[in-house]
Scaffold this motif. Structure first.
Motif, short mmCIF file in Angstrom:
data_model
loop_
_atom_site.label_atom_id
_atom_site.label_comp_id
_atom_site.label_asym_id
_atom_site.label_seq_id
_atom_site.Cartn_x
_atom_site.Cartn_y
_atom_site.Cartn_z
N SER A 1 0.82 -1.21 0.00
CA SER A 1 0.00 0.00 0.00
C SER A 1 0.85 1.26 0.00
CB SER A 1 -0.94 0.00 1.21
OG SER A 1 -0.20 -0.02 2.42
N ASP B 1 2.08 3.02 10.38
CA ASP B 1 0.94 2.14 10.13
C ASP B 1 -0.36 2.83 10.55
OD1 ASP B 1 2.55 0.16 9.12
OD2 ASP B 1 2.76 -0.90 11.02
N GLU B 2 -0.32 3.58 11.65
CA GLU B 2 -1.49 4.35 12.07
C GLU B 2 -1.82 5.44 11.06
OE1 GLU B 2 -1.42 4.33 16.91
OE2 GLU B 2 0.02 5.63 15.91
N ASP C 1 -3.68 4.12 8.17
CA ASP C 1 -5.06 3.72 8.50
C ASP C 1 -5.99 4.90 8.73
OD1 ASP C 1 -4.43 1.03 8.31
OD2 ASP C 1 -3.95 0.82 10.44
#
Length: 215
Positions: free
Chosen positions: A100, A197-198, A201
């Motif tokens: 991603s 990663d946060e 998201d």
């Protein structure tokens, strides 16, 4: 000092009044190294505690304990630029369409993929003007309505077909993305987190058309 008279501690972060009688080991709480000021952020170099607000920064409790002293500590503000390590060269690996981060054009530590650099605009000289006028425009790529494409809008990265594309098909961040002092976020929706990663998201805040050639 005059016996029994209270005086002010000179340690950074303490500023308490003390006398010889109450100057016990551990009674002083202080910072043993200087502050760092960079882009509006204030940080204690000894304990990495930080704040944008100067009053809140000064109120951060000291990270060391000891005895009060009248001796002024020798410290100085540290430039954040002096702390930056020299980047080591890495071998570029191909981007991964299944990743991603790679699909959305972000730097990816797993594949060492760098975002595509923007080319600087160079104005043609008078000698080149005639050549520029006679140069045919670049031929646009013709995409079939059923040909799968990957949306390059930040925060999307989905595969789509042009026949299914419409004004609310894509959910994305118009940006820009913000990376500063280990904080990552989006200016468009004013959401900021610490971990990448946060950051990935964070829900998109805007709807629009899918775009396979987004900048």
């Amino acid at each position: 000092m005059e016996k029994g008279a209270a005086v002010r501690c000179q340690r950074i972060g303490c500023d308490a009044m003390f006398t010889d009688a109450d100057n016990l080991d551990g009674s002083c709480r202080y910072h043993d190294s200087g502050p760092i000021f960079h882009d509006g952020m204030k940080e204690w170099s000894c304990c990495k505690q930080k704040s944008h607000d100067f009053s809140l920064f000064l109120a951060i409790p000291g990270c060391k304990t000891g005895k009060h002293t009248l001796e002024k500590p020798v410290t100085k503000a540290v430039s954040a630029s002096s702390r930056k390590p020299t980047p080591s060269p890495v071998q570029n690996k191909p981007t991964d369409v299944n990743c991603s981060r790679c699909r959305q054009g972000f730097f990816c530590s797993d594949h060492n993929a760098q975002p595509k650099p923007s080319n600087p605009v160079v104005l043609p000289t008078s000698v080149e003007n005639d050549q520029v006028k006679n140069t045919p425009p670049p031929v646009k790529k013709i995409v079939g309505l059923d040909e799968p494409q990957i949306c390059r809008n930040k925060g999307c990265g989905k595969t789509f077909k042009e026949k299914d594309n419409h004004e609310t098909a894509c959910e994305y961040h118009p940006g820009p993305a913000i990376f500063h002092d280990r904080i990552r976020g989006w200016k468009c929706c004013d959401v900021h987190v610490k971990e990448f990663d946060e950051f990935m998201d964070i829900p998109p805040c805007t709807k629009g058309w899918h775009n396979a050639d987004a900048v």
